[in-house]
Design an enzyme around this catalytic site. Structure first.
Site, short mmCIF file in Angstrom:
data_model
loop_
_atom_site.label_atom_id
_atom_site.label_comp_id
_atom_site.label_asym_id
_atom_site.label_seq_id
_atom_site.Cartn_x
_atom_site.Cartn_y
_atom_site.Cartn_z
N HIS A 150 0.84 -1.21 0.00
CA HIS A 150 0.00 0.00 0.00
C HIS A 150 0.87 1.25 0.00
O HIS A 150 2.06 1.21 0.28
CB HIS A 150 -0.91 0.02 1.24
CG HIS A 150 -2.11 -0.87 1.11
ND1 HIS A 150 -2.10 -2.20 1.46
CD2 HIS A 150 -3.36 -0.63 0.64
CE1 HIS A 150 -3.29 -2.73 1.24
NE2 HIS A 150 -4.07 -1.80 0.73
N LYS A 157 -0.55 4.83 4.58
CA LYS A 157 -1.42 3.87 5.28
C LYS A 157 -0.90 3.64 6.71
O LYS A 157 0.28 3.43 6.92
CB LYS A 157 -1.49 2.54 4.51
CG LYS A 157 -2.48 1.57 5.15
CD LYS A 157 -2.92 0.49 4.18
CE LYS A 157 -3.87 -0.51 4.82
NZ LYS A 157 -5.14 0.10 5.27
N1 LIG Z 1 -12.75 -1.34 2.93
C1 LIG Z 1 -12.23 -0.80 1.82
O1 LIG Z 1 -12.57 -1.15 0.67
C2 LIG Z 1 -11.23 0.30 1.97
C3 LIG Z 1 -10.88 0.69 3.23
N2 LIG Z 1 -10.04 1.77 3.40
C4 LIG Z 1 -9.85 2.19 4.80
O2 LIG Z 1 -10.59 3.39 4.99
C5 LIG Z 1 -9.94 4.19 5.96
C6 LIG Z 1 -9.69 5.59 5.40
O3 LIG Z 1 -8.79 5.51 4.32
P1 LIG Z 1 -8.32 6.82 3.53
O4 LIG Z 1 -9.50 7.51 2.96
O5 LIG Z 1 -7.21 6.39 2.65
O6 LIG Z 1 -7.72 7.66 4.75
P2 LIG Z 1 -7.59 9.24 4.92
O7 LIG Z 1 -6.67 9.47 6.07
O8 LIG Z 1 -7.28 9.87 3.61
O9 LIG Z 1 -9.08 9.69 5.32
C7 LIG Z 1 -9.65 9.52 6.59
C8 LIG Z 1 -10.52 10.72 6.84
O10 LIG Z 1 -11.26 10.56 8.04
C9 LIG Z 1 -11.26 11.81 8.70
N3 LIG Z 1 -11.60 11.67 10.11
C10 LIG Z 1 -10.85 11.20 11.13
N4 LIG Z 1 -11.53 11.28 12.29
C11 LIG Z 1 -12.73 11.82 12.00
C12 LIG Z 1 -13.88 12.16 12.76
N5 LIG Z 1 -13.93 11.96 14.09
N6 LIG Z 1 -14.94 12.72 12.14
C13 LIG Z 1 -14.93 12.92 10.81
N7 LIG Z 1 -13.87 12.62 10.02
C14 LIG Z 1 -12.79 12.07 10.61
C15 LIG Z 1 -9.87 12.34 8.47
O11 LIG Z 1 -9.81 13.72 8.72
P3 LIG Z 1 -8.37 14.40 9.13
O12 LIG Z 1 -7.46 14.13 7.98
O13 LIG Z 1 -8.74 15.82 9.31
O14 LIG Z 1 -7.95 13.72 10.39
C16 LIG Z 1 -9.71 12.02 6.98
O15 LIG Z 1 -10.32 13.01 6.19
C17 LIG Z 1 -8.69 3.42 6.36
O16 LIG Z 1 -8.96 2.64 7.52
C18 LIG Z 1 -8.43 2.50 5.17
O17 LIG Z 1 -7.70 1.37 5.48
C19 LIG Z 1 -9.53 2.46 2.37
C20 LIG Z 1 -9.82 2.10 1.09
C21 LIG Z 1 -10.69 0.97 0.78
O1 LIG Z 2 -5.76 2.16 3.31
C1 LIG Z 2 -6.00 1.87 2.11
O2 LIG Z 2 -5.67 2.61 1.18
C2 LIG Z 2 -6.72 0.63 1.83
N1 LIG Z 2 -7.18 -0.03 2.84
C3 LIG Z 2 -7.93 -1.24 2.81
C4 LIG Z 2 -7.19 -2.32 3.54
O3 LIG Z 2 -6.67 -2.06 4.64
O4 LIG Z 2 -7.14 -3.44 3.05
C5 LIG Z 2 -8.39 -1.60 1.42
C6 LIG Z 2 -7.50 -1.19 0.29
O5 LIG Z 2 -6.52 -2.15 0.09
C7 LIG Z 2 -6.94 0.21 0.43
#
Ligand SMILES: NC(=O)C1=CN([C@@H]2O[C@H](COP(=O)(O)OP(=O)(O)OC[C@H]3O[C@@H](n4cnc5c(N)ncnc54)[C@H](OP(=O)(O)O)[C@@H]3O)[C@@H](O)[C@H]2O)C=CC1
Ligand SMILES: O=C(O)C1=N[C@H](C(=O)O)C[C@H](O)C1
Length: 270
Positions: A159, A163
């Site tokens: 990743h 991450k």
């Molecule tokens: N299941 C799936 O298919 C996938 C899962 N993921 C998972 O999703 C999660 C997010 O990934 P990603 O988008 O890359 O991460 P980012 O860090 O880009 O985004 C997370 C967001 O959540 C915000 N946030 C944190 N705390 C709060 C809160 N209390 N209230 C509102 N917003 C909040 C952060 O704000 P700030 O930056 O201001 O702290 C940030 O904007 C991870 O756990 C990742 O592993 C990702 C892709 C696919």
């Molecule tokens: O953090 C990410 O970017 C992603 N998180 C998920 C994971 O923890 O598997 C899904 C995807 O691979 C992207």
């Protein structure tokens, strides 16, 4: 289009949050964006979410008050952090809104709070929401069952450098599938973080390795290593839209479901 479900996106300033806003705004025949939740203190609070993202206004102002917008929604799509997600689970349940959870890195105490919230509304949670990866999960289970524990299973994930959790939620999902195929619990056979003089590999264990770098969206290999041959199942994500599409599909699928916990395998019928 007032008869399509109204959805809230949490963590809107994040990588997935922005991908989801773009997807929902571009699909008015399937869903309406009715709320955008950001972290308290974030510079986007009070701004139109479309403009904050550098595009045209979408008529939805970013808020740090989730309950206010959840109350007007039929679904909440949440890719944030474990601490935020458990709070959102309680509030979405209070509003009787379908909660789609993509957040990874959840520990047993988070999972217990999510299970409690799911007594009141449907919750769909998966470490990976993409169609291809969920298909790979089903295949992993079948291959593990067919090959048995003479074949060593290793799961390798790569990743982007930002991450924060490891192994990825997807890797754990694949590990669970391999363990289920063998009829064992992953907790009993998981090998994480090998370093130093580890000794020889334990038969039946499932190993995990995590790579981090650059802007890799997400790559997963499930390696079955036997005597004189290897089978590798591989999924490569090149665009976060695959996860957003899966999450939107889940939010729509959940609309007529009873309270309870569901996965993407349920949504996709795999
Ligand atoms: N299941 C799936 O298919 C996938 C899962 N993921 C998972 O999703 C999660 C997010 O990934 P990603 O988008 O890359 O991460 P980012 O860090 O880009 O985004 C997370 C967001 O959540 C915000 N946030 C944190 N705390 C709060 C809160 N209390 N209230 C509102 N917003 C909040 C952060 O704000 P700030 O930056 O201001 O702290 C940030 O904007 C991870 O756990 C990742 O592993 C990702 C892709 C696919
Ligand atoms: O953090 C990410 O970017 C992603 N998180 C998920 C994971 O923890 O598997 C899904 C995807 O691979 C992207």
């Amino acid at each position: 289009m007032q008869d399509v479900p109204g959805l809230v996106v949490t963590g809107v300033s994040g990588r997935m949050g922005q991908t989801l806003v773009r997807l929902i705004a571009g699909a008015p025949d399937r869903a309406r964006l009715v709320g955008a939740v950001g972290r308290a203190g974030h510079s986007w609070i009070g701004q139109d979410v479309g403009e904050a993202m550098g595009g045209p206004a979408l008529g939805v102002v970013v808020t740090d008050d989730p309950l206010e917008v959840f109350a007007q929604a039929q679904g909440v799509i949440d890719f944030t952090t474990p601490a935020a997600t458990v709070e959102f689970a309680g509030l979405a349940a209070q509003a009787r809104a379908v909660h789609v959870i993509g957040t990874t890195g959840l520990e047993p105490e988070h999972l217990a709070r999510i299970a409690a919230a799911a007594r009141h509304a449907p919750i769909i949670r998966a470490g990976n929401m993409s169609l291809g990866l969920n298909l790979l999960t089903a295949l992993t289970r079948k291959v593990a069952e067919a090959l048995g524990d003479d074949w060593d299973v290793e799961i390798v994930e790569s990743h982007h450098r930002m991450k924060v959790d490891a192994p990825s939620g997807t890797a754990l999902m694949l590990g669970e599938a391999a363990a289920a195929g063998r009829g064992v619990s992953l907790d009993a056979v998981s090998d994480r973080g090998r370093d130093g003089i580890t000794g020889a590999r334990t038969k039946g264990h499932i190993g995990f390795a995590s790579l981090r770098g650059g802007d890799i969206v997400g790559e997963h290999d499930v390696l079955f290593a036997g005597e004189g041959e290897r089978v590798v199942l591989r999924h490569v994500a090149t665009d976060r839209a695959i996860f957003a599409r899966g999450a939107l599909r889940a939010a729509l699928w959940g609309q007529d479901k009873a309270p309870g916990e569901y996965t993407m395998m349920d949504v996709l019928g795999l």
